[in-house]
Design an enzyme around this catalytic site. Sequence first.
Site, PDB file in Angstrom:
ATOM      1  N   HIS A  39       0.827  -1.214   0.000  1.00  0.00           N
ATOM      2  CA  HIS A  39       0.000   0.000   0.000  1.00  0.00           C
ATOM      3  C   HIS A  39       0.859   1.262   0.000  1.00  0.00           C
ATOM      4  O   HIS A  39       2.072   1.240   0.203  1.00  0.00           O
ATOM      5  CB  HIS A  39      -0.956   0.001   1.194  1.00  0.00           C
ATOM      6  CG  HIS A  39      -0.282  -0.013   2.542  1.00  0.00           C
ATOM      7  ND1 HIS A  39       0.170   1.132   3.166  1.00  0.00           N
ATOM      8  CD2 HIS A  39       0.013  -1.033   3.388  1.00  0.00           C
ATOM      9  CE1 HIS A  39       0.701   0.825   4.335  1.00  0.00           C
ATOM     10  NE2 HIS A  39       0.630  -0.489   4.497  1.00  0.00           N
ATOM     11  N   CYS A  63       3.374  -5.231   6.544  1.00  0.00           N
ATOM     12  CA  CYS A  63       2.980  -4.910   5.173  1.00  0.00           C
ATOM     13  C   CYS A  63       4.080  -4.111   4.472  1.00  0.00           C
ATOM     14  O   CYS A  63       5.000  -3.606   5.102  1.00  0.00           O
ATOM     15  CB  CYS A  63       1.671  -4.127   5.178  1.00  0.00           C
ATOM     16  SG  CYS A  63       0.236  -5.131   5.636  1.00  0.00           S
TER      17      CYS A  63
END
Length: 575
Positions: free
Chosen positions: A446, A465
């Site tokens: 992201h 992440c």
Amino acid sequence: MVMRRLLFTLGLLAAGLALFIPAGHGQDFGSEVRRQLKDRIGRAATPPKIAVDGEVLCTCDTLARFYRSRGYLPAWSDANGPSPLADGLVAELRQADTHGLKPENYHLERIEAMLAEARTGGPRPEELAELDLLLTDAWLLYASHLLAGQVNPVTLGAEWHIKRSEADLEKLLRNTLEAGDISAGLNALLPDGPGYGVLRDALGQYRKLTAQGGWPAIPDGPTLKAGDSDPRVTTLRARLIVTGELDPALAEGEEFDDKVAQAVIRFQQRHGLAPDGALGPKTLAALNVTAQERVKQIVVNLERMRWLPAELGSRHIVVNVANFTLDVVEDGQPLLTMRAIVGRTYRQTPSFSAKLDRIIFSPYWHIPHSIAVKDLLPKIQKDRRFLARQKIRVFRGSTQIDPKTVNWRSLSEANFPYRLRQDPGPLNSLGRVKFMLPNRFNVYIHDTPSRELFDRAVRDFSSGCIRIDMPVELAGYLLADDPSWTSEKILAAIEQPQETLVRLRRPIPVYFLYATAWVDAEGTLQFRDDLYGRDGPVAAALEAPPPRAVLQPSRRRGGEEGAGGQAGRSGHAVW
């Protein structure tokens, strides 16, 4: 009469010569070796444990199936004794160390001794049968290590969850023997692409440097930079010359001049350090890593490359966690390279593969429970306005509730019945774009509002992440085959107050890897710090001998994701 005497004399001569022909080389010699093999394998237990001189072989199950499938015919000898195929395998086993593997793990010394004895003293059938078993075990074990690595990363706890290459080793051995080319058969098992071969060459170069004494250690001291003069600079020059960053003609001098500074920058760039040209603590530490340690680092990463599936896909994404980068690769060429932020040392990004199949523009952040209770709850308890400022909503089940009605101080990690969700917008921790790839680790890629972190050389700031600095460019690439998603539409979508889900027409495999040594596309050997401390356990496991009587399952050649080439670019692994 003369003719009868001549025939009689020739008969006696033939009979006499027969006395000097080794017993094993008669007409039934091959049949006796075959009988010995059948007897040895038939007497083995279930699962089979076959021993030679008291040592249980490693690949007993596969070995037994192999001989049964060929009616117990010897694989490495004929009526004249050991065949040239045995010599071909010995030649390959002698080269095992060039792959970072140990020749002694494959019975090399015993095989060489038995071959020499068989060719000088006249072998007995039982000895040739034992030699055949050793050679077959050596081939099967060595082939499995070249194909998928010596160490099983799952049992090692190396945070590696990528399916390894598979092949039917029995069939491959039969085909190799029929083709008569041991070298070609084994080389076909090596990782595809140039990356493995050039890193293997680098191993040879660094072993040569180690044998020559490596490089000098630079003494501790204050930071040095261009314009300084210090006796340590002479040692620094010598150190940089050994690994090629500085011209040998510049060996003399205590001045930290521009040429030394540029050489330091080159060293820093290939070690993932901030390229400031100064000899600071981190650069000094990297310079003083010994050549022997660098050899171990290369060996570990050769093993990791053998863990990869045979094919990564004609188009794929590679995240090298240790290098803090993401590469988009298509037809063997890197199309996009971007900086990445990875998991902290206590929230590590695992190595795994998954299919990226969706993009979310202006995403909500459904805050994981662990982050909510460990990271956010203490902030909420200290500042009752924290949730409102961060645009975070509170839910119980599917019902949104007013955070003012919650007694936050009474909550704890063990007592937190709420869900937290952050609205889309400039404060959202996922930024403007989220790339979805379903996986059991809940790891995805992201954007981030914390753009300043990309300027750091070491970027381990996430909870696992991957944050990237070029999310719009990545979205544009992934949606290029959908004419409805123009660049203008993408830019408009990221500014919307509500999220937009887009399913990709062509999902793409993503590989989260951990490479601390590789040769880039420009031929430069790259090293990175072992961020998560994963190199040590692999190195230790490679030093240990393989376990005996390990059952080798039949393997199917092929990977978990896609089919195609592998590539990289400067500073990035050529997989």
